[in-house]
Scaffold this motif. Structure first.
Motif, PDB file in Angstrom:
ATOM      1  N   ILE A 114       0.903  -1.375  -0.020  1.00 14.36           N
ATOM      2  CA  ILE A 114      -0.004  -0.018  -0.050  1.00 14.36           C
ATOM      3  C   ILE A 114       0.865   1.376  -0.141  1.00 14.36           C
ATOM      4  O   ILE A 114       1.612   1.456   1.011  1.00 14.36           O
ATOM      5  N   GLY A 162      -2.711   5.493  -1.038  1.00 16.03           N
ATOM      6  CA  GLY A 162      -3.699   4.568  -1.364  1.00 16.03           C
ATOM      7  C   GLY A 162      -3.760   3.786  -2.348  1.00 16.03           C
ATOM      8  O   GLY A 162      -4.640   2.942  -2.484  1.00 16.03           O
ATOM      9  N   ILE A 171      -1.916   0.738  -5.050  1.00 14.34           N
ATOM     10  CA  ILE A 171      -1.103  -0.542  -4.788  1.00 14.34           C
ATOM     11  C   ILE A 171      -0.011  -0.609  -5.619  1.00 14.34           C
ATOM     12  O   ILE A 171      -0.255  -0.231  -6.799  1.00 14.34           O
ATOM     13  N   ALA A 194      -3.549  -6.475  -0.256  1.00 17.89           N
ATOM     14  CA  ALA A 194      -2.980  -5.247   0.033  1.00 17.89           C
ATOM     15  C   ALA A 194      -2.589  -5.059   1.262  1.00 17.89           C
ATOM     16  O   ALA A 194      -3.234  -5.458   2.347  1.00 17.89           O
ATOM     17  N   ALA A 200      -4.775   6.318   3.373  1.00 12.34           N
ATOM     18  CA  ALA A 200      -4.352   5.108   2.461  1.00 12.34           C
ATOM     19  C   ALA A 200      -5.328   3.974   2.647  1.00 12.34           C
ATOM     20  O   ALA A 200      -5.665   3.428   1.529  1.00 12.34           O
ATOM     21  N   LEU A 201      -5.460   3.441   3.755  1.00 18.69           N
ATOM     22  CA  LEU A 201      -6.140   2.333   4.078  1.00 18.69           C
ATOM     23  C   LEU A 201      -7.607   2.534   3.608  1.00 18.69           C
ATOM     24  O   LEU A 201      -8.379   1.578   2.985  1.00 18.69           O
ATOM     25  N   VAL A 215      -7.476   2.174  -0.142  1.00 14.24           N
ATOM     26  CA  VAL A 215      -7.424   0.587  -0.682  1.00 14.24           C
ATOM     27  C   VAL A 215      -8.892  -0.124  -0.396  1.00 14.24           C
ATOM     28  O   VAL A 215      -9.150  -0.896  -1.063  1.00 14.24           O
ATOM     29  N   ASN A 227     -10.734   0.033  -3.402  1.00 12.34           N
ATOM     30  CA  ASN A 227     -10.078  -0.405  -4.677  1.00 12.34           C
ATOM     31  C   ASN A 227     -10.797  -1.613  -5.115  1.00 12.34           C
ATOM     32  O   ASN A 227     -10.704  -2.644  -4.220  1.00 12.34           O
ATOM     33  N   VAL A 275      -8.598  -4.976  -5.354  1.00 10.39           N
ATOM     34  CA  VAL A 275      -8.031  -5.505  -3.926  1.00 10.39           C
ATOM     35  C   VAL A 275      -8.992  -6.503  -3.303  1.00 10.39           C
ATOM     36  O   VAL A 275     -10.171  -6.157  -3.188  1.00 10.39           O
ATOM     37  N   ILE A 333      -7.298  -7.458   2.677  1.00 10.76           N
ATOM     38  CA  ILE A 333      -6.233  -6.561   3.517  1.00 10.76           C
ATOM     39  C   ILE A 333      -5.585  -7.436   4.220  1.00 10.76           C
ATOM     40  O   ILE A 333      -5.867  -8.258   5.112  1.00 10.76           O
TER      41      ILE A 333
END
Length: 208
Positions: free
Chosen positions: A79, A83, A85, A100, A114-115, A118, A121, A124, A127
């Protein structure tokens, strides 16, 4: 929720420079079959600049048809602070299983934003080894916001055996919210494949 211990959804191989040299694709498959696993994801570390990805996918595709274990071909991508990847664009497609994970330490505001990106996304799936960095923590409301996003965007949170993550507080809140979980050894050696003994307490928390 009952977690399937016959699935290991986070296994590395010898295409990186820090796994055991005998962690080859054929040896991973043989070991998974010997341990009577039903399903595995081979998810090698990747960067956008990685030059081995074509050979890696070709090798996986060579072995997948003859394996007694269902194999998901994929990658573990870092990551980035915005945010995104760190994965080549051509592998951000439905046929590849994408984990990710954070592999760079960020201050809390960057880490959290950023999380959130993600979680949104669509490429993805998982996690990986989620936990706050040393030096900051999350309150219940911040964890709940993440859980809401994971559930809304159909993200799986991995119970990671290598790093013993996520923290119990995260799991308690995510479980209450109906977030999905699965098991990943994050194996960098053959002996670690399908070995979840270090996270029995986390598994029990989800299953109780």
């Amino acid at each position: 929720m009952i977690l399937d211990r016959q699935q290991d959804m986070h296994i590395h191989c010898s295409y990186n420079d820090h796994s055991d040299l005998n962690l080859t694709v054929p040896n991973i498959i043989r070991t998974a079959e010997e341990k009577k696993l039903k399903k595995i994801a081979i998810t090698e570390h990747v960067r956008r600049s990685s030059e081995w990805t074509g050979r890696y996918i070709e090798e996986l595709n060579t072995h997948i048809p003859s394996s007694r274990v269902k194999i998901l071909p994929g990658f573990e991508a870092k990551i980035l602070q915005n945010g995104e990847i760190d994965c080549p664009q051509e592998y951000l497609a439905s046929e590849y299983f994408i984990i990710a994970s954070f592999h760079t330490k960020y201050p809390k505001d960057l880490w959290y934003s950023a999380l959130i990106e993600v979680a949104k996304n669509p490429f993805v799936n998982v996690i990986g080894h989620l936990a706050p960095e040393v030096g900051f923590s999350l309150n219940d409301q911040e964890i709940e916001k993440l859980g809401e996003l994971f559930k809304a965007n159909d993200k799986i949170v991995e119970l990671n055996s290598k790093y013993v993550r996520p923290p119990v507080k995260f799991l308690e809140i995510f479980k209450r919210q109906g977030v999905k979980f699965h098991l990943g050894s994050d194996a960098h050696s053959l002996g670690e494949i399908g070995n979840f003994n270090r996270i029995n307490h986390l598994i029990n928390l989800i299953e109780e």
